[in-house]
Motif scaffolding. Structure first.
Motif, short mmCIF file in Angstrom:
data_model
loop_
_atom_site.label_atom_id
_atom_site.label_comp_id
_atom_site.label_asym_id
_atom_site.label_seq_id
_atom_site.Cartn_x
_atom_site.Cartn_y
_atom_site.Cartn_z
N LEU A 131 139.63 -21.26 75.00
CA LEU A 131 139.39 -20.30 73.47
C LEU A 131 137.57 -19.20 73.52
CD1 LEU A 131 139.77 -19.42 70.33
CD2 LEU A 131 138.15 -21.41 69.93
N LEU A 132 138.08 -17.95 73.20
CA LEU A 132 136.99 -16.70 73.67
C LEU A 132 135.44 -17.33 73.47
CD1 LEU A 132 136.77 -13.74 74.70
CD2 LEU A 132 136.96 -13.13 71.46
N ARG A 133 135.61 -17.55 72.12
CA ARG A 133 133.86 -18.33 71.65
C ARG A 133 133.59 -18.86 72.72
NH1 ARG A 133 133.28 -22.60 69.62
NH2 ARG A 133 135.37 -23.39 68.51
N THR A 134 134.09 -19.36 73.41
CA THR A 134 133.24 -21.00 74.06
C THR A 134 132.93 -19.17 75.73
OG1 THR A 134 135.53 -21.37 75.79
CG2 THR A 134 134.84 -22.67 73.66
N VAL A 135 133.10 -18.32 75.82
CA VAL A 135 133.45 -18.15 76.59
C VAL A 135 131.64 -16.91 77.31
CG1 VAL A 135 134.38 -16.28 78.30
CG2 VAL A 135 135.71 -17.55 77.02
N LYS A 136 130.98 -16.75 77.96
CA LYS A 136 129.88 -16.61 78.09
C LYS A 136 130.20 -15.53 79.05
CE LYS A 136 128.11 -18.40 74.94
NZ LYS A 136 128.30 -17.25 73.53
N ASP A 137 129.33 -14.87 80.05
CA ASP A 137 129.57 -14.07 81.36
C ASP A 137 128.82 -14.90 82.45
OD1 ASP A 137 126.72 -14.49 80.76
OD2 ASP A 137 125.94 -12.63 81.58
N GLU A 138 128.25 -15.99 81.82
CA GLU A 138 127.94 -17.09 83.19
C GLU A 138 129.01 -17.68 84.04
OE1 GLU A 138 125.06 -20.89 84.12
OE2 GLU A 138 124.94 -20.25 82.29
N LEU A 139 129.79 -18.38 83.17
CA LEU A 139 131.18 -18.64 83.12
C LEU A 139 131.98 -18.13 84.21
CD1 LEU A 139 133.37 -21.12 83.07
CD2 LEU A 139 133.61 -20.17 80.73
#
Length: 244
Positions: free
Chosen positions: A187-195
């Motif tokens: 889901l988009l809200r769980t995505v960070k640049d580190e991932l």
């Protein structure tokens, strides 16, 4: 390059999970389409998102309570009445035959909707159709039911699998590798640049859903995300061109 998948086709502009929606996404320049599959009463894979017919079609009740020959007669344009009569529910076989027939080698992401109803034999039936049309290298199987994806790999290890999730997972790339999956679909809200950075280092693709705002599209493209799913593939393609 960040790939663009039309979520349920071009669900923001056309009746979702219908042939006209899939064609719209490909005509817009999407690199792939995403669709959802349930089993009918007679155990035939049919393309629809919900477990029930009520939201998107002219029918009512559970998908798995009706025969395929009954479902294909229903109209699936409920949220876009201007397309009434032009958007029947497609069988998965129909979609895959269409995908295999053209010159474009777009990707087909098939989400197995077996996280609420565990359809017996869904993996085998879907994979058999993929192989029938020689689409092994152009299909991705995904599901919120991660055990189903492990089962799919046992049946046919050549078809890529991806793990869908809506809540954070500890070390998702490691988790995906343990399950044999080549991708995660968060889901988009769980995505960070580190991932995204970690995914490049671990060779696990990250394809967030559902990405509809200009700002989110630009951010993911600038991060060099593997791909994302959007209801508006035409807009996404235009934004990607503007950033190239």
């Amino acid at each position: 390059m960040t790939l663009i998948f039309g979520h349920r086709g071009s669900a923001g502009t056309m009746p979702e999970n219908t042939m006209i929606s899939f064609q719209e996404a490909i005509d817009a320049g999407a690199d792939g389409i995403e669709l959802d599959v349930h089993l009918t009463k007679d155990h035939i894979p049919v393309v629809i998102h919900d477990e029930t017919l009520d939201r998107t079609t002219s029918g009512t009740g559970n998908v798995n309570s009706q025969l395929a020959e009954e479902l294909v007669l229903l109209d699936a344009s409920a949220e876009f009445p201007e397309f009434k009569g032009k958007a029947p529910i497609p069988l998965l076989e129909e979609v895959l035959e269409w995908a295999a027939s053209g010159d474009s080698r777009f990707i087909v992401n098939i989400e197995l909707k077996n996280n609420i109803i565990e359809y017996s034999g869904l993996e085998e039936k879907v994979i058999a159709l993929v192989k029938k049309f020689d689409l092994d290298e152009r299909v991705i199987l995904s599901s919120f039911n991660h055990g189903s994806m492990v089962q799919a790999l046992k049946i046919e290890p050549r078809i890529e699998t991806a793990l869908l999730y809506s809540d954070g997972i500890y070390k998702p790339n490691d988790y995906a590798r343990r399950a044999g999956a080549k991708a995660i679909h968060p889901l988009l809200r769980t995505v960070k640049d580190e991932l995204i950075r970690q995914s490049r280092e671990s060779s696990v693709s990250v394809r967030p859903f559902t990405v509809n705002s200009d700002e989110d599209m630009k951010r993911l493209i600038e991060w060099e995300t593997s791909a994302f799913f959007t209801d508006f593939p035409e807009k996404a393609v235009q934004i990607r061109k503007s950033l190239s």
